[in-house]
Motif scaffolding. Sequence first.
Motif, PDB file in Angstrom:
ATOM      1  N   ARG A 113       0.832  -1.215   0.000  1.00 36.18           N
ATOM      2  CA  ARG A 113       0.000   0.000   0.000  1.00 36.18           C
ATOM      3  C   ARG A 113       0.861   1.258   0.000  1.00 36.18           C
ATOM      4  NH1 ARG A 113      -3.210  -3.271   3.475  1.00 36.18           N
ATOM      5  NH2 ARG A 113      -2.238  -2.370   5.332  1.00 36.18           N
ATOM      6  N   LEU A 114       2.002   1.197   0.679  1.00 38.57           N
ATOM      7  CA  LEU A 114       2.919   2.336   0.621  1.00 38.57           C
ATOM      8  C   LEU A 114       3.457   2.528  -0.798  1.00 38.57           C
ATOM      9  CD1 LEU A 114       5.009   1.988   3.911  1.00 38.57           C
ATOM     10  CD2 LEU A 114       3.080   3.508   3.456  1.00 38.57           C
ATOM     11  N   GLY A 115       3.765   1.421  -1.472  1.00 38.65           N
ATOM     12  CA  GLY A 115       4.217   1.529  -2.856  1.00 38.65           C
ATOM     13  C   GLY A 115       3.150   2.116  -3.763  1.00 38.65           C
ATOM     14  N   THR A 116       1.896   1.725  -3.538  1.00 39.02           N
ATOM     15  CA  THR A 116       0.805   2.294  -4.329  1.00 39.02           C
ATOM     16  C   THR A 116       0.657   3.790  -4.083  1.00 39.02           C
ATOM     17  OG1 THR A 116      -0.361   0.175  -4.255  1.00 39.02           O
ATOM     18  CG2 THR A 116      -1.660   2.119  -4.815  1.00 39.02           C
ATOM     19  N   SER A 117       0.786   4.199  -2.823  1.00 39.40           N
ATOM     20  CA  SER A 117       0.684   5.633  -2.525  1.00 39.40           C
ATOM     21  C   SER A 117       1.840   6.417  -3.140  1.00 39.40           C
ATOM     22  CB  SER A 117       0.647   5.843  -1.010  1.00 39.40           C
ATOM     23  OG  SER A 117       1.869   5.427  -0.409  1.00 39.40           O
ATOM     24  N   THR A 126       4.065  11.515   7.616  1.00 38.64           N
ATOM     25  CA  THR A 126       3.543  12.377   8.661  1.00 38.64           C
ATOM     26  C   THR A 126       2.985  11.519   9.784  1.00 38.64           C
ATOM     27  OG1 THR A 126       1.887  14.081   9.153  1.00 38.64           O
ATOM     28  CG2 THR A 126       1.328  12.478   7.463  1.00 38.64           C
ATOM     29  N   THR A 127       2.805  12.141  10.944  1.00 39.23           N
ATOM     30  CA  THR A 127       2.243  11.439  12.103  1.00 39.23           C
ATOM     31  C   THR A 127       0.735  11.619  12.220  1.00 39.23           C
ATOM     32  OG1 THR A 127       2.744  13.368  13.489  1.00 39.23           O
ATOM     33  CG2 THR A 127       4.403  11.610  13.396  1.00 39.23           C
ATOM     34  N   ARG A 128       0.116  12.303  11.304  1.00 35.14           N
ATOM     35  CA  ARG A 128      -1.332  12.518  11.352  1.00 35.14           C
ATOM     36  C   ARG A 128      -2.060  11.224  11.018  1.00 35.14           C
ATOM     37  NH1 ARG A 128      -3.025  17.668   7.909  1.00 35.14           N
ATOM     38  NH2 ARG A 128      -5.034  16.827   8.645  1.00 35.14           N
ATOM     39  N   LEU A 129      -3.054  10.877  11.837  1.00 34.19           N
ATOM     40  CA  LEU A 129      -3.788   9.633  11.638  1.00 34.19           C
ATOM     41  C   LEU A 129      -4.782   9.713  10.485  1.00 34.19           C
ATOM     42  CD1 LEU A 129      -4.496   8.502  15.320  1.00 34.19           C
ATOM     43  CD2 LEU A 129      -2.718   7.701  13.753  1.00 34.19           C
ATOM     44  N   ASP A 130      -5.141  10.926  10.049  1.00 36.09           N
ATOM     45  CA  ASP A 130      -6.085  11.041   8.945  1.00 36.09           C
ATOM     46  C   ASP A 130      -5.392  11.037   7.582  1.00 36.09           C
ATOM     47  OD1 ASP A 130      -4.825  13.431   9.327  1.00 36.09           O
ATOM     48  OD2 ASP A 130      -6.609  14.674   9.024  1.00 36.09           O
ATOM     49  N   SER A 131      -4.074  10.829   7.561  1.00 38.76           N
ATOM     50  CA  SER A 131      -3.348  10.753   6.295  1.00 38.76           C
ATOM     51  C   SER A 131      -3.332   9.311   5.792  1.00 38.76           C
ATOM     52  CB  SER A 131      -1.913  11.259   6.474  1.00 38.76           C
ATOM     53  OG  SER A 131      -1.216  10.436   7.394  1.00 38.76           O
ATOM     54  N   VAL A 132      -2.861   9.128   4.573  1.00 35.60           N
ATOM     55  CA  VAL A 132      -2.787   7.784   3.994  1.00 35.60           C
ATOM     56  C   VAL A 132      -1.825   6.910   4.795  1.00 35.60           C
ATOM     57  CG1 VAL A 132      -2.119   6.479   1.945  1.00 35.60           C
ATOM     58  CG2 VAL A 132      -3.399   8.612   1.703  1.00 35.60           C
ATOM     59  N   VAL A 133      -0.672   7.461   5.132  1.00 38.51           N
ATOM     60  CA  VAL A 133       0.309   6.698   5.899  1.00 38.51           C
ATOM     61  C   VAL A 133      -0.211   6.397   7.302  1.00 38.51           C
ATOM     62  CG1 VAL A 133       2.619   6.794   6.905  1.00 38.51           C
ATOM     63  CG2 VAL A 133       2.252   7.583   4.576  1.00 38.51           C
ATOM     64  N   LEU A 188       8.674  -3.847  11.662  1.00 38.75           N
ATOM     65  CA  LEU A 188       8.416  -3.906  10.223  1.00 38.75           C
ATOM     66  C   LEU A 188       7.801  -2.607   9.704  1.00 38.75           C
ATOM     67  CD1 LEU A 188       7.100  -7.564   9.915  1.00 38.75           C
ATOM     68  CD2 LEU A 188       9.317  -6.675   9.202  1.00 38.75           C
ATOM     69  N   VAL A 189       6.936  -1.983  10.498  1.00 37.50           N
ATOM     70  CA  VAL A 189       6.361  -0.698  10.090  1.00 37.50           C
ATOM     71  C   VAL A 189       7.452   0.367   9.982  1.00 37.50           C
ATOM     72  CG1 VAL A 189       4.936   1.203  10.935  1.00 37.50           C
ATOM     73  CG2 VAL A 189       3.997  -1.089  10.837  1.00 37.50           C
ATOM     74  N   ALA A 190       8.364   0.384  10.954  1.00 37.82           N
ATOM     75  CA  ALA A 190       9.452   1.365  10.909  1.00 37.82           C
ATOM     76  C   ALA A 190      10.339   1.143   9.678  1.00 37.82           C
ATOM     77  CB  ALA A 190      10.279   1.276  12.191  1.00 37.82           C
ATOM     78  N   ILE A 191      10.652  -0.115   9.379  1.00 38.37           N
ATOM     79  CA  ILE A 191      11.488  -0.406   8.207  1.00 38.37           C
ATOM     80  C   ILE A 191      10.761  -0.020   6.921  1.00 38.37           C
ATOM     81  CG2 ILE A 191      12.561  -2.264   6.887  1.00 38.37           C
ATOM     82  CD1 ILE A 191      13.139  -3.674   9.518  1.00 38.37           C
ATOM     83  N   ALA A 192       9.468  -0.356   6.840  1.00 35.47           N
ATOM     84  CA  ALA A 192       8.709  -0.039   5.626  1.00 35.47           C
ATOM     85  C   ALA A 192       8.592   1.465   5.413  1.00 35.47           C
ATOM     86  CB  ALA A 192       7.323  -0.675   5.706  1.00 35.47           C
ATOM     87  N   LEU A 193       8.346   2.212   6.488  1.00 41.36           N
ATOM     88  CA  LEU A 193       8.236   3.665   6.358  1.00 41.36           C
ATOM     89  C   LEU A 193       9.576   4.293   5.974  1.00 41.36           C
ATOM     90  CD1 LEU A 193       5.925   4.548   9.389  1.00 41.36           C
ATOM     91  CD2 LEU A 193       5.328   4.535   6.958  1.00 41.36           C
ATOM     92  N   ALA A 199      12.700   5.809  -0.806  1.00 36.42           N
ATOM     93  CA  ALA A 199      12.309   5.609  -2.203  1.00 36.42           C
ATOM     94  C   ALA A 199      11.696   6.869  -2.790  1.00 36.42           C
ATOM     95  CB  ALA A 199      11.322   4.451  -2.296  1.00 36.42           C
ATOM     96  N   ALA A 200      10.899   7.584  -1.995  1.00 36.04           N
ATOM     97  CA  ALA A 200      10.309   8.830  -2.479  1.00 36.04           C
ATOM     98  C   ALA A 200      11.379   9.891  -2.725  1.00 36.04           C
ATOM     99  CB  ALA A 200       9.280   9.339  -1.476  1.00 36.04           C
ATOM    100  N   ARG A 201      12.425   9.887  -1.918  1.00 37.54           N
ATOM    101  CA  ARG A 201      13.469  10.896  -2.063  1.00 37.54           C
ATOM    102  C   ARG A 201      14.380  10.599  -3.252  1.00 37.54           C
ATOM    103  NH1 ARG A 201      16.763  11.731   3.280  1.00 37.54           N
ATOM    104  NH2 ARG A 201      14.608  12.178   3.914  1.00 37.54           N
ATOM    105  N   ARG A 202      14.670   9.317  -3.490  1.00 32.28           N
ATOM    106  CA  ARG A 202      15.634   8.957  -4.529  1.00 32.28           C
ATOM    107  C   ARG A 202      14.991   8.421  -5.800  1.00 32.28           C
ATOM    108  NH1 ARG A 202      20.958   6.380  -1.574  1.00 32.28           N
ATOM    109  NH2 ARG A 202      21.222   8.042  -0.012  1.00 32.28           N
ATOM    110  N   GLY A 203      13.674   8.351  -5.826  1.00 35.31           N
ATOM    111  CA  GLY A 203      13.002   7.891  -7.029  1.00 35.31           C
ATOM    112  C   GLY A 203      13.057   6.399  -7.248  1.00 35.31           C
ATOM    113  N   TRP A 204      13.129   5.611  -6.178  1.00 40.96           N
ATOM    114  CA  TRP A 204      13.154   4.162  -6.306  1.00 40.96           C
ATOM    115  C   TRP A 204      11.746   3.627  -6.526  1.00 40.96           C
ATOM    116  CZ3 TRP A 204      16.612   2.924  -1.434  1.00 40.96           C
ATOM    117  CH2 TRP A 204      17.919   3.354  -1.704  1.00 40.96           C
ATOM    118  N   ASP A 205      11.684   2.418  -7.074  1.00 45.91           N
ATOM    119  CA  ASP A 205      10.415   1.714  -7.228  1.00 45.91           C
ATOM    120  C   ASP A 205      10.247   0.797  -6.024  1.00 45.91           C
ATOM    121  OD1 ASP A 205       8.123   0.479  -7.987  1.00 45.91           O
ATOM    122  OD2 ASP A 205       8.904  -0.388  -9.838  1.00 45.91           O
TER     123      ASP A 205
END
Length: 207
Positions: A113-117, A126-133, A188-193, A199-205
Amino acid sequence: MARRPLARWTRSAPSSATTPPSPRRRRGAGRVRAARTGLGALRRLGWSALVGGDPRAWGSAFVALVVTGLVSLVAGVALSAMTGTLESLPGLLLLQPATLAMTGNIYGAFGSRLGTSLHTGTFRLTTRLDSVVGQNTLASLVLGVVVSVATAVAAKGVAVAFDVTPTMSLADFVVVSTVAGTFAGLVLVAIALALAALAARRGWDLD
């Protein structure tokens, strides 16, 4: 009365050059031509036709598979060294396969789901609970706790049904499963985030 030569009255056997090939031979020749044509087309297109047009994608996938294999190896070695713990907590081996499958399924889907986002441009760390993350993180952690409790109850039921003695009590099963599932989920959540942000910073897939 003179006899006529026998060669005039006998028909010569047809040569192999004029004999039409059998259907099986024609099919075999067709397969050979198709294989040669396919190999020639693959050589003309190059290696990218086989693995895809983005070499970074399959390169990062190969690295991810290597890292996953090494982590699995370390986990197996660590489990083999836990003989004393397994003896002090009878029935713990009943939880181990289910817990591994649970964490892989829940938090593997979280990473997807993070990859899809990332691909849709909605990823914001972000730490906001109403965000996608925030919503995906909270849903994954809550689901991990619920499934951990259900796994503990199922493991105790299997132990009773198959007369596995001695075993831990149901409360011990629930505590061990919940603590292990929650701790693994947080890691696992910390590693995935962290991987998603990188990936968002360096343009990874991320997929």
